[in-house]
Write an enzyme that holds these catalytic residues in place. Structure first.
Site, PDB file in Angstrom:
ATOM      1  N   GLU A  78       0.809  -1.219   0.000  1.00 22.16           N
ATOM      2  CA  GLU A  78       0.000   0.000   0.000  1.00 22.16           C
ATOM      3  C   GLU A  78       0.845   1.273   0.000  1.00 22.16           C
ATOM      4  O   GLU A  78       0.323   2.364  -0.240  1.00 22.16           O
ATOM      5  CB  GLU A  78      -0.936  -0.004   1.209  1.00 22.16           C
ATOM      6  CG  GLU A  78      -2.056  -1.029   1.074  1.00 22.16           C
ATOM      7  CD  GLU A  78      -2.942  -1.120   2.311  1.00 22.16           C
ATOM      8  OE1 GLU A  78      -2.581  -0.498   3.328  1.00 22.16           O
ATOM      9  OE2 GLU A  78      -3.963  -1.817   2.247  1.00 22.16           O
ATOM     10  N   GLU A 109       6.891 -21.921   6.235  1.00 28.01           N
ATOM     11  CA  GLU A 109       7.379 -21.130   7.367  1.00 28.01           C
ATOM     12  C   GLU A 109       8.617 -21.744   8.015  1.00 28.01           C
ATOM     13  O   GLU A 109       9.267 -21.098   8.829  1.00 28.01           O
ATOM     14  CB  GLU A 109       6.281 -20.933   8.400  1.00 28.01           C
ATOM     15  CG  GLU A 109       5.929 -22.135   9.236  1.00 28.01           C
ATOM     16  CD  GLU A 109       5.019 -21.763  10.405  1.00 28.01           C
ATOM     17  OE1 GLU A 109       5.229 -22.318  11.490  1.00 28.01           O
ATOM     18  OE2 GLU A 109       4.110 -20.934  10.242  1.00 28.01           O
TER      19      GLU A 109
END
Length: 300
Positions: A78, A109
Site C-alpha cells: 500500500e 514457514e
C-alpha cells in the site's frame, strides 16, 4: 505461548448466543488496539531509527509467514499508491511466495535457508536497508532467519511479535511486543494478534512517510492518481491548498506531469525548474520548499 493458549473466557463460545459471541470478539479487538498503545514508545523508537536509513536511500523490507506475513506484505504494497514509495525500494518477503497470499503453503514457514537466500543473494540487503519482521509467535523459523541474516548484513531490524521474550524480539534492533494474550478462538492469530499487527504496521509506515515529507497538511501529496477518483482528489487537494481555481490547478498539473508538489510550487509563483530545485534541496519536503521559496522571493 500466550497466543496459543486456550482461554477460559471463551471456552463456550460455540454455544453462546451469536450477539454475545460478536460482543466478545469485539472486546478482543479493543484489547488488541490497547496493546498497540502500550507499545507506542517502542513504535516511535523504531520509526526514528527507520527514518535515518530510509532518508539515506535505503529500502524497506517486509518479512513474515502465514497471517503475519500477509499483513506485512499488504502494508508494504500500500505504500506505493498511497505515498509513491518507489517500487525499487520495497522488498516483500512472504514464506511460500505469491502463492501463500491466498492459501497455506506446506512447510513454507520452516524454510530458513530460503529466507537467508532471499535476504543475502536475491535482494542483497545491506546497511542502508530496514527489515520489518512480523511473527505472532516471535519464533517462526522463516521470519527469524530473515531477521538474523539482515542483521548480519548491517540492516536495521524491526521485530514485531505478540509473545514477550521471544527470539524475534530479543534479537531485533527495535523490538515491538504486542501483548494481546490468548485468542477468542485459540491459536487463531488472525484475530487479536493480527489486528494489533495490522495497526502497528500502519502506524510504523504512516509515521515514517510523514517524517520523510510524503504528507503535507494531512494530505497524501504523493498519491498516485491511478483512477478517475484519485485524479479528482489530486485536483481538489490543490484547490484546497492554494485557493486557485480548477482551471489553474489542471494547468499546473499538466505542466508537472501530475506531480502535486511541483504543481503546488508552480501555483505559488515558482517556475518549473525552480520548483524542482527546491524539492531536490529539501529532500522532497513540500513545507520546507515553500518556506525557501518565500524567503527567496518566489512563492508567498
Amino acid at each position: 505461548m500466550d497466543t496459543e493458549r486456550p482461554s477460559p473466557r471463551f471456552s463456550g463460545i460455540d454455544v453462546w448466543e451469536p450477539l454475545d459471541a460478536l460482543d466478545a470478539m469485539i472486546e478482543g479487538q479493543f484489547a488488541a488496539v490497547a496493546a498497540v498503545r502500550a507499545a507506542r514508545r517502542d513504535i516511535l523508537r523504531a520509526v526514528l531509527a527507520m527514518e535515518k536509513r530510509l532518508a539515506s536511500g535505503g529500502r524497506l523490507v517486509y518479512a513474515g509467514a502465514g497471517t503475519s506475513g500477509r499483513l506485512a506484505v499488504q502494508d508494504g504494497a500500500e505504500l506505493m499508491p498511497t505515498f509513491s514509495w518507489p517500487k525499487e525500494r520495497l522488498v516483500l518477503l512472504l514464506a511460500g511466495g505469491d502463492e501463500a497470499m491466498v492459501q497455506a503453503v506446506e512447510g513454507a514457514e520452516d524454510e530458513t535457508h530460503r529466507a537467508a537466500e532471499l535476504i543475502r543473494v536475491e535482494h542483497g540487503v545491506g546497511a542502508n536497508d530496514v527489515l520489518i519482521a512480523v511473527a505472532a509467535s516471535g519464533k517462526t523459523p522463516f521470519t527469524l532467519s530473515a531477521l538474523r541474516e539482515a542483521k548480519k548484513l548491517g540492516a536495521l531490524t524491526v521485530g514485531i511479535a505478540n509473545n514477550p521474550d521471544t527470539p524475534l524480539l530479543l534479537e531485533a534492533d527495535c523490538p515491538i511486543c504486542l501483548e494481546t494474550g490468548s485468542e477468542p478462538i485459540a491459536g487463531s492469530t488472525r484475530m487479536n494478534a493480527g489486528t494489533a499487527q495490522r495497526v502497528t504496521l500502519a502506524m510504523l509506515s504512516s509515521l515514517v512517510m510523514i517524517r520523510l515529507g510524503r504528507v503535507y497538511e494531512g494530505l497524501m501529496v504523493e498519491v498516485q492518481a491511478v483512477n478517475a477518483k484519485l485524479v479528482g482528489r489530486r485536483e481538489k487537494m490543490l484547490v484546497h491548498l492554494t485557493g486557485k481555481d480548477l482551471g489553474a490547478v489542471r494547468e499546473a498539473l499538466a505542466q508537472t506531469g501530475g506531480n502535486i508538489k511541483l504543481a503546488m510550487l508552480l501555483l505559488q509563483g515558482c517556475g518549473l525548474d525552480e520548483a524542482g530545485a527546491l524539492l531536490e534541496r529539501t529532500g522532497g519536503r513540500l513545507r520546507e520548499a515553500l518556506t525557501l521559496a518565500g524567503r527567496d522571493g518566489g512563492a508567498g
